[in-house]
Motif scaffolding. Sequence first.
Motif, short mmCIF file in Angstrom:
data_model
loop_
_atom_site.label_atom_id
_atom_site.label_comp_id
_atom_site.label_asym_id
_atom_site.label_seq_id
_atom_site.Cartn_x
_atom_site.Cartn_y
_atom_site.Cartn_z
N PRO A 102 6.07 26.19 5.44
CA PRO A 102 4.60 26.19 5.31
C PRO A 102 3.96 26.63 6.62
O PRO A 102 4.61 26.64 7.67
N PRO A 103 2.69 27.00 6.58
CA PRO A 103 2.00 27.34 7.83
C PRO A 103 1.93 26.11 8.73
O PRO A 103 1.98 24.98 8.25
N GLY A 105 1.07 22.92 10.41
CA GLY A 105 0.12 21.88 10.04
C GLY A 105 -0.32 21.92 8.59
O GLY A 105 -1.17 21.12 8.19
N GLY A 106 0.25 22.83 7.81
CA GLY A 106 -0.17 22.97 6.42
C GLY A 106 0.89 22.53 5.43
O GLY A 106 1.88 21.88 5.79
N HIS A 107 0.67 22.88 4.19
CA HIS A 107 1.57 22.51 3.10
C HIS A 107 2.17 23.76 2.47
O HIS A 107 1.60 24.85 2.57
N SER A 109 3.01 26.69 0.00
CA SER A 109 2.22 27.33 -1.04
C SER A 109 2.81 27.00 -2.41
O SER A 109 3.99 26.66 -2.54
N GLY A 233 -1.29 22.78 -0.86
CA GLY A 233 -0.97 24.09 -0.33
C GLY A 233 -1.78 25.18 -1.01
O GLY A 233 -2.49 24.93 -1.99
N SER A 234 -1.64 26.39 -0.52
CA SER A 234 -2.38 27.51 -1.08
C SER A 234 -1.95 27.79 -2.51
O SER A 234 -0.77 27.79 -2.84
#
Length: 265
Positions: A102-103, A105-107, A109, A233-234
């Motif tokens: 994931p990016p 600090g992100g979740h 996709s 996530g995205s």
Amino acid sequence: MATDPAATRFDLRTLDQLHLEDEAAFRPVGLYADLKDVLLRAGTTFRLLPAPSAGRWDRALFLNLAYWSVDGGGDVLVDDHLAADVVTHVAWHHLAAKALPPPPGGHPSAESLFLGEAIASAFDLYLVGRLLGHTAESQFLDSQVPAMAEAASAAGLSDDGFEALLEDVTRDPERAFEDLRELLFDATVALLACRRADDALAALATLDGHRFAPLLHHYELATWVLDARGRGGSLAPDEAVRALDRTLREAPVALDWLERHWVRG
């Protein structure tokens, strides 16, 4: 009344601390040892239910369906026994998460989750193809084949049709893996974009001609889609995932590509 903290605390175990079941049946599958080694080297953990919940298959199933994630502490187990097919499933998820992080600090996709699950689930069909006719006894086959037959029957496939499907899988398990992987990925990407039942029905109808369409609902796609929507996530197209998907579609043998670049890479 206060709850005893020990009653809600998982007991973490690594793979070498578990009793692996059905391993003898997996001897014809060369990749099994490699995937097992992936988890051993990674120190992947599994979570045993605490004593008050020991043996609660219903609770373990709920927790795995609703809260499982690659970085969430591992599969929830009712005891210290683990089926060999779960070893491969967890290993593919681990490798997918490593290849498609994931990016910061992100979740993850939605599409990266779908691709990882499609690979892990399609490998189950590959295992069916490799084990049928090569092993006298297998708990995996005893559970997986009847479940697939039930899904195929519900989709309108005759008993003879299901037998023919299994024969095709046995003749070329590698091709079966990639065909099912593509179907599962295409189906979940299409369903993610649907907001109404009629849209989803139309999306599913476009896949009805696929040779593995009768098995589609064996894979609990509703759980995949709901989980992806809830992860944070995205939900937009993920170009890295789609590039990898194209690579696998274009590879002479997709499973060989994954073995070279993910398992041994």
